[in-house]
Design a protein around this motif. Structure first.
Motif, short mmCIF file in Angstrom:
data_model
loop_
_atom_site.label_atom_id
_atom_site.label_comp_id
_atom_site.label_asym_id
_atom_site.label_seq_id
_atom_site.Cartn_x
_atom_site.Cartn_y
_atom_site.Cartn_z
N TYR A 166 47.38 62.07 -3.02
CA TYR A 166 46.57 61.26 -3.92
C TYR A 166 46.44 61.96 -5.27
N SER A 167 47.59 62.19 -5.87
CA SER A 167 47.63 62.77 -7.22
C SER A 167 49.00 62.41 -7.77
N GLN A 234 39.36 63.00 6.00
CA GLN A 234 40.59 63.66 5.54
C GLN A 234 40.91 64.86 6.41
C1 LIG Z 1 42.05 63.15 -5.44
S1 LIG Z 1 41.86 64.08 -3.94
C2 LIG Z 1 43.32 65.04 -4.05
C3 LIG Z 1 43.79 65.49 -2.71
C4 LIG Z 1 45.07 66.29 -2.69
N1 LIG Z 1 44.99 67.50 -3.46
C5 LIG Z 1 46.25 65.44 -3.11
O1 LIG Z 1 46.83 65.71 -4.15
O2 LIG Z 1 46.58 64.52 -2.38
C6 LIG Z 1 40.52 65.22 -4.31
C7 LIG Z 1 40.16 66.15 -3.19
O3 LIG Z 1 39.17 67.08 -3.66
C8 LIG Z 1 38.20 67.29 -2.66
N2 LIG Z 1 36.97 67.83 -3.27
C9 LIG Z 1 36.22 67.27 -4.24
N3 LIG Z 1 35.16 68.06 -4.53
C10 LIG Z 1 35.27 69.16 -3.76
C11 LIG Z 1 34.49 70.34 -3.59
N4 LIG Z 1 33.36 70.53 -4.28
N5 LIG Z 1 34.90 71.27 -2.70
C12 LIG Z 1 36.04 71.07 -1.97
N6 LIG Z 1 36.82 69.97 -2.08
C13 LIG Z 1 36.44 69.02 -2.96
C14 LIG Z 1 38.07 65.93 -2.00
O4 LIG Z 1 37.46 66.02 -0.74
C15 LIG Z 1 39.56 65.53 -1.94
O5 LIG Z 1 40.16 66.10 -0.81
#
Ligand SMILES: C[S@@+](CC[C@H](N)C(=O)[O-])C[C@H]1O[C@@H](n2cnc3c(N)ncnc32)[C@H](O)[C@@H]1O
Length: 432
Positions: A166-167, A234
């Motif tokens: 998801y990026s 997730q």
């Molecule tokens: C847009 S998704 C991207 C996921 C992955 N990196 C990808 O490219 O598919 C954002 C991710 O950041 C995580 N996230 C957001 N805030 C966070 C935090 N404070 N600590 C750890 N993970 C966090 C969310 O749970 C999610 O898994």
């Protein structure tokens, strides 16, 4: 007597000061506006009420979510044509009538108000809050993430496809050869190369989503990985994938906030599409936490959407549609701010690669996936949710295409005092 579509067109054109770039079709079957353009469908009087009494982005968004407003024809062409036409007007709709200089248009506005009926009750408080800054406590971040991600893995499978990333993907020059899966794999591989991953090293993937980066890095580069996410759904999905790949000895997935990771140091950190959740107020805390989690010489790859700087940065407000309906508490920063905050934490910033066009293409693939799996997506979420996602992703694709927003990969090193960054002299060999 003129019909609803022609009245609306005349009033809108006087308000906007330009001809309407799309055709309008109203609930009474009437049509007005240029031929051979996408059609804005006003399905009922409620849509008219929303447009007249609460115009602007949220009025349109609410009407869209409810299915009262629709677009027929090319969604991108319609959004592109209408971009910048949204008028934000806080005053009462009745003053609109007074604002019409032409007596005929004024009469049309009066008729429209009669047709629309009384204003709708106020929207839920969340939509009306115009906060410029979010708090981003551990608690509020967890709640916001749950809103966005716990809509269900099945829904994301429809949109994101088999790669479950998801990026922004990384597309090659030979358009016809690439698929979303291959372009996502190329992106993950690019990040691994920038981080210089070699077998036995330890990687922290902050915001690991459904585990794709953790799995790719462990499988292709032999590293040990800790992946953290705030979403239970997730994490469960990622753990299953890790087990299916036979990587449980090398990959650990945790539900954990980045502020709570205490088992550093790591050789490298990837943060892909996560820092958008951090917020301006907390950004230095974020960069400092990651810096502290790296070994000297360790590298961070921060992949993040950026907005353009504003003339008056203090006046920046989060996008109200996205805040209310899609990504509560998400916040974008200009790339210069990100670089500065990395440097303030102690990092040496070595490389910034803008991959803006890649995100537009990725989003167009996600929209197409959603459209293909539409009926199932609606069953798994709701018609409103599916409609929001389609609009949000199409509008974002256009925003990247038109350079209203960007996305960058920033490579930063915890360079030791000796100054030995450990980076090759010619870094562009990353691209093979
Ligand atoms: C847009 S998704 C991207 C996921 C992955 N990196 C990808 O490219 O598919 C954002 C991710 O950041 C995580 N996230 C957001 N805030 C966070 C935090 N404070 N600590 C750890 N993970 C966090 C969310 O749970 C999610 O898994």
């Amino acid at each position: 007597m003129a019909d609803a579509a022609s009245r609306l067109t005349r009033v809108a054109e006087q308000l906007l000061g330009v001809p309407l770039p799309v055709r309008i079709r109203a609930w009474d079957g009437s049509q007005a506006g240029p031929p051979a353009t996408p059609v804005l469908v006003i399905r009922n009087r409620r849509a008219l009420r929303r447009l007249l009494f609460k115009p602007g982005e949220l009025g349109l968004a609410r009407a869209w979510v409810a299915g009262d407003l629709d677009i027929e024809g090319d969604l991108y062409a319609a959004l592109d044509a209408m971009a910048g036409l949204i008028w934000e007007r806080g005053d009462d709709a009745r003053s609109l009538v007074q604002a019409m200089r032409d007596p005929e248009v004024r009469a049309a506005a009066r008729e429209l108000l009669k047709l629309a009926g009384p204003p709708l009750p106020p929207a839920p408080p969340r939509e009306e809050v115009r906060r410029r800054r979010h708090l981003h406590t551990r608690h509020s971040d967890k709640r916001a993430i749950s809103h966005h991600y716990d809509v269900g893995n099945d829904f994301y499978e429809i949109v994101l496809g088999a790669s479950m990333v998801y990026s922004c993907a990384y597309w090659g020059p030979a358009e016809e050869d690439a698929t979303l899966v291959s372009a996502q794999r190329d992106k993950l591989e690019l990040v691994c190369r920038k981080l210089g991953l070699t077998p036995g090293r330890r990687l922290l993937d902050v915001g690991c989503g459904w585990g794709s980066m953790a799995i790719h890095a462990a499988r292709e580069h032999g590293v040990g990985v800790v992946g953290i996410t705030l979403s239970q759904e997730q994490a469960a999905y990622a753990r299953k994938r890790v087990a299916d790949e036979g990587l449980t000895d090398r990959v650990e997935i945790r539900v954990q906030d980045y502020r709570d990771v205490v088992d550093g140091p790591f050789d490298a950190i990837s943060s892909i599409g996560m820092a958008e959740h951090v917020g301006t107020e907390r950004y230095l805390e974020y960069t400092s936490a990651l810096y502290a989690l790296l070994k000297p010489g360790g590298r961070l790859l921060n992949h993040q959407i950026a907005r353009r700087p504003q003339r008056d940065e203090g006046a920046y407000e989060v996008d109200r549609f996205i805040d209310a309906y899609v990504f509560p508490d998400g916040e974008l920063a200009p790339i210069g701010t990100t670089v500065t905050q990395l440097e303030r934490a102690g990092f040496e910033v070595r490389d910034v690669e803008s991959i803006r066009e890649h995100y537009a293409r990725t989003l167009r693939h996600w929209v197409a996936n959603l459209e293909t799996g539409w009926d199932r997506a609606v069953r798994l979420s709701s018609p409103g949710r599916a409609r929001v996602w389609r609009l949000y992703m199409a509008a974002c694709a256009l925003a990247f295409e038109r350079n209203r927003i960007g996305v960058n990969q920033v490579l930063a090193v915890r360079t030791p005092e000796s100054g030995a960054s450990g980076l090759p002299l010619r870094t562009r060999t990353w691209h093979g």
